[in-house]
Structures are given as C-alpha cells and as structure tokens.
Design a protein around this motif. Structure first.
Motif, mmCIF file in Angstrom:
data_model
loop_
_atom_site.group_PDB
_atom_site.id
_atom_site.type_symbol
_atom_site.label_atom_id
_atom_site.label_comp_id
_atom_site.label_asym_id
_atom_site.label_seq_id
_atom_site.Cartn_x
_atom_site.Cartn_y
_atom_site.Cartn_z
ATOM 1 N N VAL A 1 3.474 15.537 2.807
ATOM 2 C CA VAL A 1 3.840 14.165 2.466
ATOM 3 C C VAL A 1 4.247 14.078 0.998
ATOM 4 N N GLU A 2 5.347 13.419 0.764
ATOM 5 C CA GLU A 2 5.797 13.166 -0.608
ATOM 6 C C GLU A 2 5.622 11.697 -0.978
ATOM 7 N N GLU A 3 5.740 10.814 0.027
ATOM 8 C CA GLU A 3 5.682 9.395 -0.272
ATOM 9 C C GLU A 3 5.398 8.611 1.003
ATOM 10 N N VAL A 4 4.539 7.607 0.891
ATOM 11 C CA VAL A 4 4.262 6.672 1.982
ATOM 12 C C VAL A 4 4.295 5.271 1.397
ATOM 13 N N TYR B 1 -2.004 13.054 -5.484
ATOM 14 C CA TYR B 1 -1.540 11.888 -4.726
ATOM 15 C C TYR B 1 -2.054 10.606 -5.365
ATOM 16 N N LEU B 2 -1.121 9.709 -5.634
ATOM 17 C CA LEU B 2 -1.420 8.470 -6.338
ATOM 18 C C LEU B 2 -1.312 7.303 -5.369
ATOM 19 N N LEU B 3 -2.422 6.611 -5.183
ATOM 20 C CA LEU B 3 -2.463 5.426 -4.333
ATOM 21 C C LEU B 3 -2.152 4.203 -5.183
ATOM 22 N N THR B 4 -1.171 3.417 -4.747
ATOM 23 C CA THR B 4 -0.820 2.178 -5.436
ATOM 24 C C THR B 4 -1.122 0.996 -4.530
ATOM 25 N N LEU B 5 -1.875 0.040 -5.038
ATOM 26 C CA LEU B 5 -2.110 -1.231 -4.374
ATOM 27 C C LEU B 5 -1.470 -2.306 -5.219
ATOM 28 N N ALA C 1 -7.481 -0.191 6.511
ATOM 29 C CA ALA C 1 -6.075 0.196 6.625
ATOM 30 C C ALA C 1 -5.685 1.159 5.509
ATOM 31 N N VAL C 2 -6.165 0.896 4.291
ATOM 32 C CA VAL C 2 -5.868 1.787 3.162
ATOM 33 C C VAL C 2 -6.477 3.165 3.404
ATOM 34 N N LEU C 3 -7.703 3.203 3.871
ATOM 35 C CA LEU C 3 -8.346 4.492 4.134
ATOM 36 C C LEU C 3 -7.656 5.233 5.275
ATOM 37 N N ALA C 4 -7.077 4.495 6.229
ATOM 38 C CA ALA C 4 -6.326 5.143 7.303
ATOM 39 C C ALA C 4 -5.064 5.806 6.760
ATOM 40 N N VAL C 5 -4.406 5.156 5.782
ATOM 41 C CA VAL C 5 -3.253 5.777 5.118
ATOM 42 C C VAL C 5 -3.707 7.058 4.411
ATOM 43 N N GLN C 6 -4.847 6.989 3.751
ATOM 44 C CA GLN C 6 -5.387 8.180 3.097
ATOM 45 C C GLN C 6 -5.630 9.294 4.114
ATOM 46 N N ASP C 7 -6.167 8.952 5.268
ATOM 47 C CA ASP C 7 -6.414 9.967 6.296
ATOM 48 C C ASP C 7 -5.112 10.644 6.713
ATOM 49 N N PHE C 8 -4.044 9.858 6.828
ATOM 50 C CA PHE C 8 -2.746 10.425 7.185
ATOM 51 C C PHE C 8 -2.276 11.405 6.115
ATOM 52 N N VAL C 9 -2.385 10.993 4.847
ATOM 53 C CA VAL C 9 -1.935 11.843 3.747
ATOM 54 C C VAL C 9 -2.777 13.113 3.670
ATOM 55 N N THR C 10 -4.071 12.976 3.831
ATOM 56 C CA THR C 10 -4.943 14.140 3.761
ATOM 57 C C THR C 10 -4.621 15.139 4.866
ATOM 58 N N ALA C 11 -4.355 14.615 6.056
ATOM 59 C CA ALA C 11 -4.023 15.491 7.183
ATOM 60 C C ALA C 11 -2.694 16.211 6.987
ATOM 61 N N HIS C 12 -1.810 15.616 6.188
ATOM 62 C CA HIS C 12 -0.492 16.206 5.942
ATOM 63 C C HIS C 12 -0.350 16.623 4.475
ATOM 64 N N HIS C 13 -1.472 17.015 3.864
ATOM 65 C CA HIS C 13 -1.482 17.412 2.461
ATOM 66 C C HIS C 13 -0.468 18.534 2.229
ATOM 67 N N GLY C 14 0.397 18.346 1.275
ATOM 68 C CA GLY C 14 1.416 19.346 0.989
ATOM 69 C C GLY C 14 2.711 19.113 1.737
ATOM 70 N N VAL D 1 0.870 -1.175 0.000
ATOM 71 C CA VAL D 1 0.000 0.000 0.000
ATOM 72 C C VAL D 1 0.905 1.221 0.000
ATOM 73 N N GLY D 2 0.841 2.008 -1.038
ATOM 74 C CA GLY D 2 1.719 3.169 -1.127
ATOM 75 C C GLY D 2 1.019 4.379 -1.691
ATOM 76 N N VAL D 3 1.527 5.530 -1.325
ATOM 77 C CA VAL D 3 1.045 6.798 -1.873
ATOM 78 C C VAL D 3 2.257 7.598 -2.317
ATOM 79 N N THR D 4 2.238 8.084 -3.537
ATOM 80 C CA THR D 4 3.299 8.957 -4.030
ATOM 81 C C THR D 4 2.681 10.252 -4.533
ATOM 82 N N LEU D 5 3.429 11.321 -4.411
ATOM 83 C CA LEU D 5 2.976 12.616 -4.913
ATOM 84 C C LEU D 5 3.392 12.752 -6.365
ATOM 85 N N ASP D 6 2.422 12.739 -7.245
ATOM 86 C CA ASP D 6 2.661 12.989 -8.662
ATOM 87 C C ASP D 6 2.496 14.491 -8.878
#
Length: 680
Positions: free
Chosen positions: A651-654, A577-581, A636-649, A567-572
C-alpha cells in the motif's frame, strides 16, 4: 554506542591534522577554552601551528589521540582515517566536504563516502562536512571557528545538522547553560541517535535539543528516545522542512495534507519529543527543561502588575495548548486580603502597582495564585535598561517568586515580554535560584507548552511500521477500493458498478434516493461527477448525461450525517505509514483541520486525535445537535489500519473522504487506494 565516542567527546589528547586557517583555529580554540590535555598538530612541513609543536605524521605522534580534527582535502581525509585506525585513535571529526552531499557537483561523492566508511571501521567518525564538537563541561573545543559558549558545571546538550545554526546557538545571551554542542555533517557513519545517546550518558546533561533536517535511521532514533525517557532526560526538536511542496500529482487530499514534515512531527510526538518551530522557542524550551523539567499539566498561572501584560498573556496563549484555570473562592479571598478591593481578580492576574516594592504582599499574592490548580507560574517582569536607576524593586519580585516556588513546591518562571529586557547576568542569577528565566511572550509560552506536552505524553509501546516502498503502484478505483476495505471491516454502502446502459437496472436494485458517481476520475466532486439525492429515473439519466464517464457507481443515499471526516494513510518513505484524520468533504484543504499519527495506533490514540481536531465539537454534539458514534468512527479507522498492516509494503496510499459520521455507525462513501504489486 561506539566505544570511541566517549574518547571523542571527552578527550585527554587531541590531534589536529592540517595546516590551514581552520586547523589553526581548532588549536587556538582549545587553548582559549582551557583544554587541560595535550594538543598535537600534524603537518608534514611546518614545525608549529598556532604556537604548538607540530608533528610530521600521525605515526609520529606521542600516542594514540582520543579525538582528532581532520582538516585536509577529501581524498587525503580517507588516508588520514586509515592511519588513525592503525594508530588506535578514539574518534575523528571529518571537516572536508565533497562527499555524498556534493554528488551532483562532483560525481564521485557517494563513492568517496563509502570508501571513508570502510576505512573508518570501528573508529567513531563525525561527518564528513562537519564542524565538530564543543564540550563546555570539561573545556574542549574541537571546533574550527568562533563560538560564544563558556564553561559550565551542568547544562543541556544540542545536536545540530547545521554547523552555522550551531554557531548561532552558541552565541545566545539568554542564560542557557550549554553542556555540549555537536554537529553531525553527513552522518556517514555516526548519526543523530548515536551521538545523542553518548551525550545523554553524561550525568551533567539535563536535557537535549535537536536541530533536524532529516531523521535517517528511524529505529535508532526511536531507541534513543526510549533510553532518554528511562534516564528522565527530556528531548526537544526543531525540524525544518515545513514549507516543502506536497507530493506532486497525489491521488488524494491526504497526501497534500500530510507530506514528509507531518511524518516527522508524528514521529516526534509518538516518541515524546517536544517540537518547536523557531530557534528562539528552541532555546526557551531548553531553559525550561533545564530548570523545571517536564510539567505535570498545561495549567498555568500568570501574574503581572499591568493590565496590558495580563491581556497579552491571555491573548498569546490562545495559540497554544495551555490553560489558565479559573480562581477558586479560597484563592479570591486570599488575593483580596493581599491586594485590596480595587483589583479585579482573575487568571492571568493584573495585581496593579499597589503592592509594588512590598515583598510580603507580593509573596502572599503569588502564593494565592499558585495554591490553585496551576502547575506552573510565571511572573511577567521586564527589567529597565542598565544605568537608568535602581532595580531594587525588581529584585523584590525575584525574591517573591523564589519564596513562592519554595513554599508551594511548584516550578515558576520570570518572563520578560521582550528578550532584550532580561539581561543575561540577571537570567543566570535567576536560574541559579531555581527560577526559569523566560523571554518573549510567544517563545516563552511555546516553551511552557512543550514542557507540559513532555510531562503528559504517554509513550507508545509499539514501534512504527517500517517504510517499505512498493513497486509498480497503480490506482485502485472506488468500487474495488471499497470492496477491499470492506473485507477488513470498513463500513461501506451497498453499490452497483455499471455502464450507462445498465443505470436503470442498477437504480432499481439500489432504490431511490440514490447517488450517482462517474468512475475513472481521482477527484470526482471537482469534475462534477457526483450527484446526490437522485429520486427518479429521469433525474438519474439527466445526471449521467452531464458526466464524462463510461462507467458509473450507483449507491443508496446515506442521510443524517453529523459530520464528515477524512481518513487517510500515506506512505512516508522516511518515517513509515502516516495516518491523517481531518475535516472531510469537498472543503478539506480549505478547512485545514487535520492531525497525523504514525501507524500502528490504538483506539485510545485515535480517539484522542479526533479530540484535537477543531471540528471535534461537531462529533460531540454541538449546541444540542446529536453526537456522532465515536466508537464506530474509531473502529472504522482501525479497520483501515488493519488493511494497511495486512498489505504492508504494497500500500502506498489510502483515502476515505468522506467517512460519514452518523448518530449510529459510520459509513465510508468514497475511497481510493494506491498500491503496488510487489516491494523490495
């Protein structure tokens, strides 16, 4: 939409500024296509250009031109734009290059482009570095080169970021009616989305295709797609750039799996725009959408008089999201009555040559096939070369398809396995009868897949998170990363971070069996810095001695995983933000099993994305094995999204790799984060 675009695309008067061969070609092409309005060449010294009277200046024109082709050098182009604005012109095509696309070569390209934009004001400008527009509905060619189109009453529009590709597409001989061809150049002022909106507003346009090198304004592009959906006009895109190198030096596997092209693909999917991978599939899809429109499902029926063709149709479909529904007993009974006992009844169907030339039997056969679950039917039919004899029996197949289509109310096509085996005049006649003329097995099935995707997609009602590039990015190590993610609900194992001297105490706190990880390395598994299943202090110390690390993470061993997921998120920077499963673990890149979505996503979208993975059967319980807890994975994936949304701008990569998918619950046993301290 700029008011001038209507005048630019559907002008009554055209000015052509410049005296070179390109400008003379514009004047000539206007005459050739039968432009009904006035054409006013502009040149300070020449009395005429391509047989038309020339005017010495823009100020001396008989009126304010609706559309202007500016074919002079880049500095003079800016002055011409100022003069057109003062004259009240509608819009202009700027042909000259040497602007922002040539910054490295000229040094002043960006400054000149900014000057051009300022000079234009509200004047609609295409380019610079742009070929122009072809309007095949009204007969207008603001175009400095040859093209292969002819006038049509209705058809598809194409917007291309490459002028040469645009020319090539106009030369197609597949029967596709092109209503407009527009090139965009640098998009200094007017971009893909605004041009597309202007073309979609024409009631005579049935569908629109994009040849895309890069989407500049994601928000405008998304708004355009929404308007197209409301108009009921489907969109298809060919996005180039799939072969670009992944981000160099990426911390995680996620970045190497995704890359910018994945972001563009995820955006297109989110917006309900079908994506194809070749120019030929692009043209076939536009034909499909022009005639049949979006399909109700991906269920298709195939009919041919050859076992080889039926086999090819079955095999070729394996690479596409298409389904041949099995025949019902009622269908088999009907087919048996029409074909006799010697024909094996299946979908795809080889109806042999027993009924060749018998229109009534062919209609009964096709009708039986289309009265099942299929929502699109295709008859495979390759025409002989001209001059080889009568094609009367081939025409009977066309008749049978038309009768069947009319009787069942389901769209149908005729497919030539090779493009050269469906002459252009035949393709046009077939299309006029409401039948889709398709060519090439792979391209045709790609077109059917695209139309089915558009018909089934549910457009997201939430806009993508805009890309905000962080500054001063740093790598957050595994221990801290897990603590940060756990704060947003990501399940992580209890762990102790310690030095070499504190390993025994940490192990006593965690308990055996346990996992030992050496910290300070991005890819610990590759460096031998992860040891699983340690069951004693002796084994623990031996494992630590084999690691080049000063600090360690001691964790309880989590057993019983049904599957491992990345489960990853990268900033394009271009799309958000691009979620990869993906299939996770140490073999992530080898397995090449991944899917991408743009954030934000819903639980339903995550669940559907998991089902697209090749590893999905493992999650569902493969061959009697226990199934994974899908709701826990989605949470769990939505929890990662919540983290990224809270740190929008920030986060570069999770990356979580792996997320252990358990019978009950899910567990993130490894995590990395790259984030900045601030953003612009």
């Amino acid at each position: 939409m700029r008011p001038g675009l209507e005048r630019l695309f559907r002008p009554k008067t055209i000015a052509v500024i410049g005296g070179g061969a390109w400008c003379a070609n514009v004047v000539a092409e206007c005459a050739k296509i039968g432009f009904a309005g006035e054409v006013w060449p502009v040149h300070p010294n020449r009395p005429e250009i391509a047989g038309r009277k020339a005017y010495a200046s823009i100020e001396g024109l008989p009126g304010a031109p609706d559309a202007t082709f500016i074919g002079i050098n880049r500095h003079a182009t800016i002055e011409a734009v100022r003069a057109l604005v003062a004259r009240g012109a509608g819009g202009a095509v700027c042909f000259a290059s040497g602007f922002s696309e040539a910054l490295a070569e000229t040094g002043d390209g960006a400054d000149l482009q900014a000057e051009l934009i300022a000079a234009a004001g509200e004047l609609a400008v295409l380019g610079p570095n742009c070929y122009g527009i072809l309007n095949y509905l009204d007969g207008m060619a603001l175009w400095p080169d040859l093209h292969g189109g002819t006038k049509v009453e209705r058809g598809v529009a194409i917007v291309a970021q490459s002028s040469n590709i645009a020319i090539n597409l106009t030369m197609q001989q597949r029967g596709l009616p092109i209503a407009y061809m527009a090139t965009v150049g640098n998009q200094a002022q007017t971009g893909l989305a605004e041009i597309a909106e202007a073309l979609l507003a024409d009631d005579r346009v049935t569908a629109l295709g994009f040849y895309i090198e890069g989407i500049g304004d994601v928000a405008a592009f998304a708004a355009m797609a929404g308007k197209a959906a409301k108009l009921g006009k489907p969109l298809v895109a060919l996005k180039v750039g799939r072969s670009e190198e992944a981000r160099a030096g990426a911390v995680s596997h996620t970045a190497s799996l995704s890359g910018e092209h994945a972001g563009a693909s995820a955006l297109l999917r989110r917006l309900g725009i079908a994506e194809v991978r070749s120019l030929s599939a692009f043209l076939e899809t536009l034909k499909m959408l022009h005639v049949a429109g979006p399909l109700a499902s991906n269920r298709i029926a195939s009919m041919s008089c050859s076992g080889g063709e039926a086999g090819m149709m079955a095999d070729t479909a394996l690479g596409f999201d298409l389904n041949y529904p099995p025949l019902t007993q009622e269908q088999k009974q009907e087919l048996g009555e029409a074909l006799g006992p010697k024909v094996a009844l299946a979908n795809p169907l080889d109806y042999h040559t027993y009924i060749w030339g018998d229109t009534d039997a062919t209609v009964r056969t096709f009708g039986a096939m289309m009265r099942g679950a299929a929502d699109f039917g295709v008859a495979v039919l390759d025409f002989p070369r001209a001059g080889l004899g009568s094609v009367a029996d081939w025409e009977k197949v066309i008749d049978a398809v038309e009768i069947t289509r009319s009787g069942t109310g389901k769209p149908m096509g005729i497919l030539a396995s090779l493009p050269e085996n469906l002459p252009e005049d035949v393709a046009r006649r077939i299309m006029a009868r409401g039948i889709v003329p398709l060519t090439g097995l792979e391209d045709a099935l790609a077109a059917v897949e695209a139309a089915a995707f558009i018909g089934r997609v549910r457009l997201a009602d939430h806009a993508p998170l805009p890309p905000l590039q962080p500054n001063d990015s740093r790598i957050v190590g595994e221990g801290e990363a897990k603590r940060m993610l756990a704060g947003f609900g990501v399940p992580v194992p209890g762990s102790v971070e310690t030095t070499r001297g504190g390993l025994a105490a940490a192990a006593a706190e965690v308990g055996y069996p346990l996992v030992l990880k050496g910290l300070g390395l991005a890819h610990k598994s590759e460096a031998g810095a992860v040891v699983l299943g340690i069951d004693s202090e002796v084994a623990l110390m031996d494992a630590a001695r084999g690691m080049k690390a000063d600090r360690f993470l001691v964790e309880p061993m989590v057993a019983g995983a049904v599957a491992e997921l990345l489960v990853g998120v990268t900033l394009d920077p271009a799309h958000g933000y691009l979620l990869t499963l993906a299939a996770g673990g140490t073999k992530t890149e080898i397995l090449e099993d991944s899917t991408c979505l743009l954030l934000p996503v819903t639980a339903e979208e995550v669940d559907a994305a998991l089902s697209r993975l090749r590893m999905a059967p493992l999650l569902d319980g493969y061959r009697g094995a226990p199934a994974a807890d899908r709701p826990a994975i989605v949470a769990a994936v939505l929890a990662v999204q919540d983290f990224v949304t809270a740190h929008h701008g920030l986060v570069e990569e999770v990356e979580i790799n792996p997320l252990l998918c358990l019978e009950e619950g899910a567990m993130a046993v490894d995590a990395l984060i790259r984030m900045g301290e601030k953003h612009e």
